[in-house]
Design an enzyme around this catalytic site. Structure first.
Site, PDB file in Angstrom:
ATOM      1  N   GLU B 108      91.436  -1.031  65.696  1.00 43.00           N
ATOM      2  CA  GLU B 108      90.957   0.109  66.494  1.00 43.00           C
ATOM      3  C   GLU B 108      89.964  -0.282  67.509  1.00 43.00           C
ATOM      4  O   GLU B 108      88.872  -0.959  67.243  1.00 43.00           O
ATOM      5  CB  GLU B 108      90.258   1.159  65.404  1.00 43.00           C
ATOM      6  CG  GLU B 108      90.732   1.285  64.248  1.00 43.00           C
ATOM      7  CD  GLU B 108      90.004   2.143  63.111  1.00 43.00           C
ATOM      8  OE1 GLU B 108      88.701   2.527  63.583  1.00 43.00           O
ATOM      9  OE2 GLU B 108      90.233   2.113  62.000  1.00 43.00           O
ATOM     10  N   ASP B 119      78.578   8.712  64.266  1.00 44.01           N
ATOM     11  CA  ASP B 119      78.433   7.383  64.337  1.00 44.01           C
ATOM     12  C   ASP B 119      76.767   7.094  63.843  1.00 44.01           C
ATOM     13  O   ASP B 119      75.896   7.708  64.303  1.00 44.01           O
ATOM     14  CB  ASP B 119      78.418   6.593  65.498  1.00 44.01           C
ATOM     15  CG  ASP B 119      79.844   6.217  65.797  1.00 44.01           C
ATOM     16  OD1 ASP B 119      80.681   6.027  64.616  1.00 44.01           O
ATOM     17  OD2 ASP B 119      80.451   6.639  66.693  1.00 44.01           O
TER      18      ASP B 119
END
Lengths: 415, 326
Positions: B108, B119
């Site tokens: 990814e 995040d």
């Protein structure tokens, strides 16, 4: 499944209508992490139930009356209006509400919902500190834990509000990543929420974020326009020709506009933060200078670069210093039902000073953007026009910034 | 620009196929050899069905094929994440290729975004530096091109706005042209994804949506119906970042997802070492590791040390997915 055809705008729909739950034309929606989806569904369901529950409505109405000080006044300001050409100007005095701004209307509603959902902890973001103070206040009142995320930059700009929140028992967390301002505080609040969603409610401070926030916060702020419409009719026997409000995320503006949307004769004017100037790039004039995209869980206008990265914003007013805007404003903008203009820092500060000196009212610098818009409109509308300006907050929190701007403190003026 | 150099590296990486047995020395915490390979029957049952669901694509999903190969080998697949542009555009591509060479089955590539609200601090730091270093969307596509050319199926993981702004169909077209396999879209629920579902079909790209422990069975059914490639199961309620233990909720979530789809299910969020990889491989079809790789790049004194470090971790994790803890 929702097909693209039904998520796009239908120009024939009346503006402001929730074309489909959580959407305003093509805007709004729920662009949120899956971990939050069940909480958003729960919130939407709980809110719908509460809305239909007379006991909830009565409890909220009583808090708004007996605690927040509603209805707020409408005050005519003739000496100020004399500087705006041939017009009358009425102020909706949200600055008189408890905690000093309209923010209390929303947080009382969301704090009651938090209790209804059996949650004990409230998360909030704040820019200028007004929403943080209001949330800390409501949490103190209702016995809820409160954590407020605030960009480190803003904790410096608004140190007194940090102290106020702490006095009210809230934990203030300075956010040190990204641009260290409101948008980063929102990011951090979402990060907290995704981890604590079972026990915490995220009390978003404006008509933004994923559905149901834009609709729910709008409904809680709607009382501004509902009251003002009756008050103006009672005072003058007519509707205003224009309703003017400042727009950051846009909650005070939606609150002021919403009851007037069906009144086609009433112009709705949003005043965004033009910063140094609308052309300089140092601004937060999202609808004037931005384009459609996705930010903070919603499709809306935002200030972004060629790669879709959020642009840094600038405004003398921390409360308007936000690169997005509530999705319903994007729809009102596209349909033309409301129009938006950029007010520069110096235009806002001139209007700030003028209201202080002609009427003895110190406005929030955010609200001064709406006052500056009214000064412009006085010259644009027909003679004798009636303007309603939403004075969304008081300027106590801005004394330090304004004093520096005007050179009242030692040292140079900020400009 | 060292694209040519990386292309050279990529050339040597051709046919990246992880060795079927890692030497025990590569991972300090690799499980003991007696550990039973988890649910081999389930894996072989599932091998061969993969890539079926939602497959109106004219192309076979390379990602599903990679999971299928892993399943046929009686193990879970290893999926490695790195953001483009950190420590540099070339450096990120090189590190991703190194991770693939050392045993990752799928890569990814993260598209650095200004407001990464899902995040944790590690990926925030790396993507912040990538943006500060001038990483653009075009660099992300070039990174995909380099990594995919090394023979590993390469997905882009991205917040939605950069794709929305690029133009959904244009992005799908350019991603496919770069050899990319599809998108992982953590803030785009299928309900809002009409344009992307179409564009993915048109370009034969995988579309990976996330499920979370809080997802209802009805939502899991709804989400997995639109997935292609694999289903990304977030192991816990939280942001990205290595953790001491992978959420206990993960196994239950994987089992609920399997009730809804025959697609492979990979678990992400929190995995940091071979031991945890083995634990997750005991109940999932794939193990996704991101922050632990990024942390190694952040901690490395120089580019070469960073490469060595991520290669070591990939080898440890590759050993982990081959030997489930239970």
């Amino acid at each position: 499944m929702t097909s693209p055809a039904t998520t796009r705008g239908e120009p024939g729909r009346p503006p402001g209508a929730d074309r489909e739950a959580g959407h305003f034309g093509p805007y709004g929606g729920r662009f949120a992490p899956e971990a939050l989806m069940s909480a958003l569904e729960e919130l939407a369901t709980e809110y719908a139930t509460a809305q239909a529950d007379p006991a909830f409505q009565a409890e909220l109405a009583e808090l708004l009356r007996g605690y927040a000080g509603r209805p707020t006044l409408v005050t005519e300001v003739p000496r100020f209006a004399a500087r705006a050409g041939d017009c009358r100007i009425l102020l909706k005095r949200e600055d008189m509400a408890h905690t000093g701004s309209h923010k209390i209307n929303n947080v009382l509603g969301q704090a009651l919902l938090t209790k209804r959902m059996g949650k004990k902890r409230v998360i909030a973001e704040t820019g200028a500190g007004q929403h943080g103070v209001a949330t800390a206040t409501a949490c103190a009142l209702l016995g809820l834990d409160c954590v407020v995320y605030m960009g480190e930059e803003d904790t410096r700009r608004q140190a007194l509000n940090v102290a106020r929140m702490q006095m009210l028992g809230a934990e203030v967390v300075p956010v040190t990543n990204g641009s260290r301002t409101l948008k980063d505080a929102i990011n951090e609040a979402f990060r907290d929420w995704v981890t604590t969603v079972e026990t915490s409610h995220y009390c978003i401070g404006s008509v933004m974020g994923p559905d149901p926030f834009p609709t729910m916060v709008r409904d809680f702020q709607r009382i501004i326009g509902v009251e003002a419409r009756e008050q103006v009719l009672a005072m003058t026997g007519r509707l205003p020709d224009a309703v003017v409000a400042c727009v950051g995320g846009g909650s005070n503006a939606i609150g002021a506009f919403h009851a007037f949307i069906p009144d086609e004769s009433v112009r709705l004017i949003g005043c965004e933060a033009g910063g140094d100037s609308p052309d300089s790039g140092h601004n937060a004039a999202t609808l004037v200078a931005g384009s459609a995209g996705v930010i903070h869980g919603m499709r809306t206008y935002l200030l972004q670069d060629a790669d879709g990265q959020t642009l840094p914003t600038h405004s003398v007013s921390a409360g308007l210093d936000y690169p997005g805007v509530g999705p319903e404003h994007s729809w009102l903008h596209d349909t033309g039902r409301a129009s938006y203009r950029a007010i520069s820092d110096s235009q806002a500060m001139d209007a700030f000073s003028l209201l202080c000196q002609t009427e003895g009212i110190i406005p929030a610098i955010e609200s001064a953007h709406a006052l500056a818009g009214a000064l412009q409109l006085g010259g644009e509308l027909d003679p004798g026009s009636l303007l309603l300006v939403n004075l969304s907050g008081r300027g106590d929190k801005d004394v330090d910034i304004a004093a520096r701007w005007f050179g009242h403190l030692d040292g140079e003026a900020a400009r | 620009m060292s694209a040519a150099h990386i292309a050279g590296e990529a050339g040597r990486a051709e046919g990246v196929s992880p060795p079927s047995q890692r030497s025990a020395g590569t991972g300090g915490s690799s499980p003991d050899g007696s550990a039973r390979v988890g649910a081999p029957e389930a894996r072989s049952r599932r091998a061969g069905q993969l890539g079926g669901s939602g497959g109106s694509s004219p192309r076979v999903s390379r990602v599903s094929v990679a999971f299928e190969k892993a399943a046929a080998g009686g193990r879970a697949a290893l999926v490695g994440y790195l953001p483009a542009g950190f420590p540099s555009v070339a450096g990120a591509a090189e590190a991703a290729v190194a991770i693939a060479q050392a045993g990752a089955d799928v890569i990814e590539i993260g598209l650095p975004y200004s407001d990464p609200l899902m995040d944790g601090p590690v990926i925030q730091e790396a993507t912040h530096r990538a943006l500060a270093g001038g990483t653009h969307v075009s660099d992300v596509l070039r990174t995909v091109e380099t990594v995919a050319a090394a023979g590993v199926p390469t997905l882009v993981m991205t917040y939605w706005n950069p794709v929305d702004h690029y133009g959904v169909s244009a992005f799908a077209r350019d991603l496919a042209a770069a050899g990319g396999a599809g998108l992982i879209t953590p803030d785009l629920p299928p309900e809002e994804a009409g344009d992307w579902l179409e564009a993915a079909d048109d370009c034969g790209l995988d579309r990976v949506f996330l499920v979370a422990p809080s997802s209802s069975d009805a939502r899991i059914a709804r989400i997995t119906a639109d997935c292609r490639g694999f289903v990304y199961a977030a192991s816990l309620m939280g942001t990205t970042g290595a953790r001491e233990s992978v959420g206990a909720a993960a196994a239950g979530l994987v089992s609920r997802v399997r009730d809804a789809t025959s697609l492979p299910v990979a678990v992400g969020l929190g995995v940091r070492d071979g031991f945890q990889a083995a634990e997750v491989a005991g109940f999932a079809d794939g193990v996704i590791v991101g922050s632990a790789f990024v942390q190694r790049l952040l901690a490395a004194p120089d580019a070469q040390a960073g490469l060595d470090s991520v290669r070591d971790l990939a080898a440890e994790l590759a050993a982990g997915v081959r030997g489930p803890a239970r």
